[in-house]
Design an enzyme around this catalytic site. Sequence first.
Site, PDB file in Angstrom:
ATOM      1  N   PHE A 133       0.884  -1.272  -0.088  1.00  0.00           N
ATOM      2  CA  PHE A 133       0.011  -0.020   0.134  1.00  0.00           C
ATOM      3  C   PHE A 133       1.045   1.121  -0.059  1.00  0.00           C
ATOM      4  CE2 PHE A 133      -2.511   3.273   1.949  1.00  0.00           C
ATOM      5  CZ  PHE A 133      -3.605   3.314   1.013  1.00  0.00           C
ATOM      6  N   ASP A 218       8.974   2.818   1.363  1.00  0.00           N
ATOM      7  CA  ASP A 218       8.015   3.575   1.928  1.00  0.00           C
ATOM      8  C   ASP A 218       7.946   3.327   3.421  1.00  0.00           C
ATOM      9  OD1 ASP A 218       5.572   4.104   2.829  1.00  0.00           O
ATOM     10  OD2 ASP A 218       4.358   3.492   0.849  1.00  0.00           O
ATOM     11  N   LYS A 247       2.956  10.251   8.587  1.00  0.00           N
ATOM     12  CA  LYS A 247       2.471   9.770   9.783  1.00  0.00           C
ATOM     13  C   LYS A 247       2.838  10.321  10.986  1.00  0.00           C
ATOM     14  CE  LYS A 247      -0.411   6.009   7.747  1.00  0.00           C
ATOM     15  NZ  LYS A 247      -1.549   6.501   8.003  1.00  0.00           N
TER      16      LYS A 247
END
Length: 389
Positions: A133, A218, A247
Amino acid sequence: MSLHKRFEAAFMPNYGVPPVALARGEGSRVWDVDGKEYLDLIGGIAVSSLGHGHPALVEAVSRQVATLAHTSNLFLHEPEVLLAERLLGLLKAPARVFLANSGTEANECAYKLALKYGKSEGRSYFVAAENGFHGRTMGALSLTGKKAIRDQFGPFPIDVRFVPYGDADALKNAVTGDCIAVFLEPTQGEAGVVPPPDGYFQAAREVCDSTGALLVADEIQSAIGRTGHWFAHQADGVTPDILTLAKGLGGGLPIGACVGFGDAGTLFDKGDHGSTFGGNPISCAAALAVLDNVDLEHVRSVADLLRGGLESIGHPLLKGVRGRGLWLATVLSEPVSAQVQSAAADAGFLVNALQPDAVRLAPPLVVTPEQVSAFVDAFPAILTEAGRG
């Protein structure tokens, strides 16, 4: 009309209606609009690094918003420079930074950076992992290996070849001299906090080195102390060509970063990429407060307590625990994660039904040993209640 009904009437239906409406938070605790208290073991999906209402975060953001709230990219300001310098210091490698607003935007930047490299070299395709993702905007979605969220929005503008995550041989066979870049998560987050076999990231680095492809890590979920290291790739002894962050970096304020190492850091020319809000002074101030206050020793200690406690539970629904640091999944023997999430909320704990058989735990990095122990003590009864459902 209840807040849930008002939400349903006002918003697009892409989220459904979340079951809990939160009103305030303090540390690792939150309260809903009815006054019920919960231990927050989601942390805003691994975002709230310092928990809720941390004095350093409140002070930094309040001071900055009263000083200078926005500049755009037409002007520079000291907080963005301090943040970039701080990240480079933690990375301990020559690199350059681009600041964005989110993880998806950080990955869009990485995608464009890699694409510019690929075109200059006559390369034609990307490699990414099945069930990976990387975001929901069109470039990031092109690289996302989750068919349920990807297929209905194709076709995509680039050729991406997906390989099973953790299979070094499949990766080696897929990456040739025509490959632009390999996009990988050090541990797959949305797939269920799935770590790869030992040596997988080293193998990815080696195949990229041998073919000239770029390695993109990532670390939207895994960085900023979440795994007990500032960046998960550091534990693997691997330096990527491009790194993406978001995040936990802002502790609740919107920020993302794309870091290009070595030559990858200078691929963009003036005008190649930009963001009106990227590098916002308030978000940069928040990120600096996070970096000043994350305690890696505390993260490791409390993570060991959480994992050890969960692994000691003998319950037929608990198959195992996987992940790193304060980024774990409890693996279930039955596809009842939604029931576990509901039973946990009833018991005063917020967890995330990530996959049908996996429940994600990503608490604030300031969660205390006492709070972790309280959850471990309560979890067998939560599992039993979920099993009844």
